[in-house]
Write an enzyme that holds these catalytic residues in place. Sequence first.
Site, short mmCIF file in Angstrom:
data_model
loop_
_atom_site.label_atom_id
_atom_site.label_comp_id
_atom_site.label_asym_id
_atom_site.label_seq_id
_atom_site.Cartn_x
_atom_site.Cartn_y
_atom_site.Cartn_z
N LYS A 23 0.84 -1.20 0.00
CA LYS A 23 0.00 0.00 0.00
C LYS A 23 0.87 1.25 0.00
O LYS A 23 0.63 2.19 -0.75
CB LYS A 23 -0.90 0.00 1.24
CG LYS A 23 -1.49 1.36 1.58
CD LYS A 23 -2.22 1.34 2.90
CE LYS A 23 -2.61 2.73 3.35
NZ LYS A 23 -1.47 3.51 3.87
N ASN A 24 1.89 1.25 0.86
CA ASN A 24 2.68 2.47 0.99
C ASN A 24 3.61 2.71 -0.19
O ASN A 24 4.31 3.72 -0.24
CB ASN A 24 3.47 2.44 2.31
CG ASN A 24 2.55 2.71 3.49
OD1 ASN A 24 1.38 3.03 3.32
ND2 ASN A 24 3.09 2.56 4.69
N ARG A 93 -4.68 10.20 3.42
CA ARG A 93 -3.50 11.02 3.59
C ARG A 93 -2.49 10.93 2.43
O ARG A 93 -1.84 11.90 2.07
CB ARG A 93 -2.86 10.54 4.91
CG ARG A 93 -1.45 10.81 5.09
CD ARG A 93 -1.27 12.04 5.92
NE ARG A 93 0.11 12.46 5.81
CZ ARG A 93 0.55 13.61 6.27
NH1 ARG A 93 -0.25 14.44 6.87
NH2 ARG A 93 1.80 13.93 6.13
N ASP A 117 -5.37 8.80 8.97
CA ASP A 117 -5.45 8.05 10.22
C ASP A 117 -5.38 8.94 11.44
O ASP A 117 -4.74 9.98 11.45
CB ASP A 117 -4.27 7.08 10.29
CG ASP A 117 -4.33 6.06 9.18
OD1 ASP A 117 -5.44 5.80 8.71
OD2 ASP A 117 -3.28 5.54 8.80
N ASP A 305 4.17 1.07 11.91
CA ASP A 305 2.92 0.45 11.46
C ASP A 305 2.70 -0.94 12.07
O ASP A 305 1.61 -1.49 11.96
CB ASP A 305 2.91 0.33 9.93
CG ASP A 305 2.66 1.69 9.27
OD1 ASP A 305 2.30 2.65 9.98
OD2 ASP A 305 2.84 1.79 8.04
N VAL A 327 7.69 7.48 16.46
CA VAL A 327 7.36 8.12 15.18
C VAL A 327 6.05 8.92 15.22
O VAL A 327 6.03 10.08 14.84
CB VAL A 327 7.35 7.08 14.03
CG1 VAL A 327 7.07 7.76 12.70
CG2 VAL A 327 8.68 6.34 13.97
#
Length: 417
Positions: A23-24, A93, A117, A305, A327
């Site tokens: 996804k990223n 985002r 998110d 994540d 983070v």
Amino acid sequence: MGDRFLVTGGARLTGEVSVGGAKNSVLKLMAAALLAEGVTTITNCPQIADVPLMADVLRGLGAEVELDGDVVRIDTPAVPKHHADFDAVKQFRASVCVLGPLVARAHRAVVALPGGDAIGSRPLDMHQAGLRELGARSVIEHGCVVAEADSLIGAPISLEFPSVGATENILTAAVLAEGVTTIDNAAREPEIVDLCVMLQQMGARIDGAGTSTLTVTGVPQLHPTTHRVIGDRIVGATWGIAAAMTQGDVTVRGVDPAHLQLVLNKLREAGAQVDTYPDGFRVLQRERPTAVNVSTLPFPGFPTDLQPMAIGLASVSEGMSVITENVFEARFRFVEEMVRMGADARTDGHHAVIRGIDQLSSAPVWSSDIRAGAGLVLAGLVADGVTEVHDVFHIDRGYPDFVESLRALGGKIERVV
Ligand code: UD1
């Protein structure tokens, strides 16, 4: 009310599962297609909700986008439009990654400030500062981030923090700038390397992909390409951690284990036998896991994540774990849901201290973001009774075939529409 999952605890996960594209990565690759006129083809795309949303953002910018199974074709016009409006971007985002390509190609980018998110404030100051170094004017105006420049000129840029998004936006602007740009303290995530590989195939000149210094020599023009998205390390690791939590035996295919070295080492420390293959890994957990400490950091550190999954693992491990989040400041909201499931967990600033218990207790719980949602399902797999996970639209944003994958491994989960 939205879909929810009913998760019945107690099953040991076993078997093999395949993971699709990251996804990223895919969303950034789709945005990068704006950099070249013509048809760019991206394969191994995951079928998650964010991909059609990104397709809509690109259509709003004048591209034609065709989604065909795991293949996305993007036909970019000679001059893209420059305004990504609120309706298109509000839901996620990652849409902000069109900023760099647009300022490079259309000389002006207006991107509505995105939603996304609930994991903490997500400012764009480093994105803007980097683009300013390249000669762009950048302001926040009427709820949009604006960047404009008649021409971009390469420059030395040093990031305060190796932000993934800022590295990507600066990189995708610098590839078409005049002269040389260096990005120091650049993010080193595998998804950045994937983007660099695609940009290089398009004719960009980039050195240092995967290191903290990227050197980009601008070229006047890029051409379209065909590119295969790397496997989703976060999805793969979710199944690996689920195997450890349920004392199972799971083989994950489609992910490069080099992208998960630290995570797999943590699972070994927790007592799992972990074997790696060129395209995946196996996690075999014979006994109750042992508590391990985890500290999230930019790659190659432990991914933020996966922090909810690390907390899930800690909650049923033998002993005490300290999980440190470095983070995103608000990511511990998820711990409150874990406490409702009986986890013995306390948070204090950046730290969560968790004393493992034998079994969690099923409860109705709410997902607050993609990864927290997945973490709650894993917790449900090791709870007594039936855990009701609400707001699973978050999970659908990042995990294709979530229910099917878990069921194929023997997990007891169903979707209630
Ligand atoms: C990306 C990932 C996300 C992952 C994160 C960190 C996507 C779509 N999302 O998010 O899943 O959790 O990397 O690995 O790829 N920051 C600033 N100013 C900025 C930019 C960032 O202060 O201009 C801060 C953020 O608030 C955060 C930290 O830097 O605290 C890291 O953010 P960043 O690496 O940029 O994450 P994203 O690219 O948003």
